[in-house]
Design an enzyme around this catalytic site. Structure first.
Site, PDB file in Angstrom:
ATOM      1  N   LYS B  75      68.814  85.191  65.401  1.00 49.97           N
ATOM      2  CA  LYS B  75      68.807  86.192  66.471  1.00 49.97           C
ATOM      3  C   LYS B  75      69.076  85.461  67.780  1.00 49.97           C
ATOM      4  CE  LYS B  75      65.654  89.830  68.193  1.00 49.97           C
ATOM      5  NZ  LYS B  75      64.307  90.419  68.000  1.00 49.97           N
ATOM      6  N   SER B 150      64.282  95.352  67.102  1.00 53.27           N
ATOM      7  CA  SER B 150      65.369  94.752  67.850  1.00 53.27           C
ATOM      8  C   SER B 150      66.183  93.721  67.071  1.00 53.27           C
ATOM      9  CB  SER B 150      64.830  94.109  69.119  1.00 53.27           C
ATOM     10  OG  SER B 150      63.979  93.026  68.800  1.00 53.27           O
ATOM     11  N   SER B 174      59.876  94.376  65.390  1.00 51.60           N
ATOM     12  CA  SER B 174      61.303  94.065  65.493  1.00 51.60           C
ATOM     13  C   SER B 174      61.904  93.293  64.328  1.00 51.60           C
ATOM     14  CB  SER B 174      61.590  93.312  66.792  1.00 51.60           C
ATOM     15  OG  SER B 174      61.627  94.209  67.866  1.00 51.60           O
TER      16      SER B 174
END
Lengths: 96, 471
Positions: B75, B150, B174
């Protein structure tokens, strides 16, 4: 919450807000605050004083762990404005 | 393919890391135009490293490091030295990381090859990956839908078969919620189990990094490599910080039923009930529990998290790094840089955080939210005296259509079952529990297992027994 209060929050947050943003955030933040206010009633119902839990600091030994200049170039390269090996910023004091 | 299968083949020589790496980039070339899971890929370096790994397997065989030659996606709020770390924000669009995050160092030491950076909601704020400054990620199982967020790019990268593992971060769900939406495994460790050094901070008392994988065994392997004490993060915990949480033959699962009273889709609940029946059928015990404070979790979260966000994001001011917008004086540079650099959701949370921390409101909001948080921990400790694990759906719905959740509050409600976990610091694992149909498309939904502090291994044991064994 008033639009004026949203503008104040913008100032405190160091974010320049457009009039349109003030308008939209005003409505949205109002409804979010109404929702999160539920914690007040719950906290009242528990009849407890605020408890902070365990707090302690962890400090490392005060010694140099990097070699001189190890990150200097990389950090200078990421700066928006430099002057030699220095970060350049706006003047904050007026010269008389 | 999962990591265990890949490693077996790498050792046997029936597949080489070099050949597999070519496949990885051909999947990305085929599918990522539609999905947009990746912000950046490091093809040339990855293939070079795969060649070295191939040679090393030929030499060392089964003695090769645990993740040698395994492609990993990160990420983009995780620092990888010399590569862009944007957090999907315009304010960090051109920011190059100057060092490796601790978890990256550990993955590299285990032989993993970092192949690219995945898309996310800006600064990890959102539940759909629509809040990225670089365009939304789509769900690879149905590209009209969101992948969750996310860590949506990381979940999508695994779900589309590009990588066997991607790393995400979880502040309020997330990792787990996108895992649920994309039909993969997602793990949020006990707070402190994994170092936060080198992660771009969102809510420092809530953030943890965790893996997204195809199997629970893979998640466990990667977590074990990333976790452990780190002198660079004082909140990391030692193995004996919490009492030992033993693994067992069979477990007692607690179900907080009143928590599901509203807002959960009927067919998601039906899948969940079916999962409970399955658990009982193989000898586990399922009991009802009450967690009244947990139901206040979402309200407390949307006070604590914005408060921490407003403090953490104060560092982005256009002076030392990142986007800098011109202004007549220093204050105008700050205000214009932050206005131009942050998206709407980030601004909304900074304003909200600034409000709840401001003089006169601090006690009414932040103080009360922290009190609720303490009460939640006490309530949880009590419940874990009688049950081994708490079980809930991971999210109340399957993946929704892109653009369908335009109101911030309805978006936040997707996190109702995941945020209490972050507020209390316990670990949780999301694994697929079946599918529900929307517009003729079967969409995956996840079940969430919540353990006591330090119970990470128990959750992996539960996951392997109830999910991996069914694959």
């Amino acid at each position: 919450m008033t639009k004026e209060e949203i503008r104040t929050l913008g100032n405190l947050s160091r974010i320049a807000l457009s009039e349109q943003e003030v308008e939209v955030f005003n409505a949205e933040i109002d409804s979010i605050l109404e929702y999160v206010s539920a914690v007040k009633n719950i906290a009242e119902a528990t009849r407890d004083t605020k408890s902070l839990g365990v707090r302690f600091n962890v400090l490392r030994t005060d010694e140099v762990i990097n070699t001189l200049g190890q990150y200097t170039d990389a950090m200078l390269a990421s700066m928006p404005k430099t002057s030699g090996q220095f970060l350049a910023v706006k003047k904050i004091l007026k010269q008389e | 393919m999962n990591i265990t299968q890949l490693r077996t083949q790498f050792i046997a020589g029936t597949l080489t890391p070099t050949a597999y790496m070519e496949q990885v980039f051909s999947v990305i070339a085929d599918k990522d135009t539609a999905v947009n899971a990746f912000l950046d890929t490091y093809k040339a370096e990855a293939i070079e490293q795969a060649k070295i790994a191939t040679a090393q397997y030929a030499e060392q065989g089964a003695l090769a490091p645990a993740l040698l030659g395994i492609p990993v996606a990160l990420k983009n709020n995780i620092l990888l030295q010399g590569k862009k770390a944007t957090a999907s924000s315009k304010i960090l669009e051109n920011y190059i990381a100057t060092y490796d995050a601790t978890i990256v160092t550990r993955l590299k030491e285990a032989g993993a090859i970092i192949i690219g950076a995945t898309n996310m909601d800006e600064f990890a704020m959102g539940g759909s990956t629509e809040n990225s400054a670089f365009g939304p990620t789509k769900n690879p199982l149905d590209v009209t839908r969101v992948p969750g967020g996310s860590s949506g790019g990381s979940a999508a990268a695994v779900a589309m078969g590009a990588v066997p593992v991607a790393i995400g971060t979880d502040t309020g769900g997330s990792v787990r919620q996108p895992a649920s939406y994309c039909g993969v495994v997602g793990f949020k460790p006990t707070y402190g189990a994994v170092s936060r050094y080198g992660l771009i901070a969102m809510g420092s008392s809530l953030d943890q990094a965790g893996p997204l994988t195809n199997t629970v065994a893979d998640a466990e392997l990667v977590h074990e490599i990333m976790s452990g004490l780190d002198p660079a993060d004082a909140t990391t915990i030692a193995e004996d910080t919490y009492p030992n949480v033993p693994v067992k033959e069979t477990y007692t699962f607690g179900v907080p039923r009143s928590f599901f009273a509203s807002g959960v889709d009927a067919d998601v609940l039906a899948q969940f009930e079916a999962k409970l029946v399955e658990l009982t059928a193989v000898g586990h015990t399922v009991v009802d529990i009450e967690l009244p404070m947990f139901e206040a979790g979402l309200a407390a979260y949307y006070i604590v998290m914005p408060a921490e966000v407003s403090s953490n994001l104060a560092r982005f001011d256009g002076i030392r790094y990142g986007l800098s917008a011109p202004g007549d004086n220093l204050l105008a540079v700050y205000e214009n840089s932050r206005a131009a650099g942050f998206g709407a959701e980030v601004k909304r949370r900074i304003l909200l955080g600034t409000y709840v921390l401001s003089s006169g409101y601090y006690d009414a909001y932040y103080g009360k939210a922290e009190l609720v948080r303490t009460k939640m921990r006490e309530e949880l400790a009590e419940v874990f005296k009688t049950v081994d694990c708490i079980v809930t759906p991971t999210a109340p719905t399957p993946a929704f259509v892109v653009g369908a959740q335009s109101d911030p509050l309805s978006m936040y409600s997707q996190d109702i079952f995941t945020v209490p976990v972050n507020l209390t610091g316990v670990p949780a694992l999301s694994v697929p529990m079946g599918t529900v149909e929307r517009d003729g498309v079967p969409l995956p939904v996840g079940v969430q297992y919540i353990g006591p502090h330090g119970g990470d291994s128990r959750l992996f044991d539960i996951g392997k027994k109830t999910y991996d064994s069914t694959l």
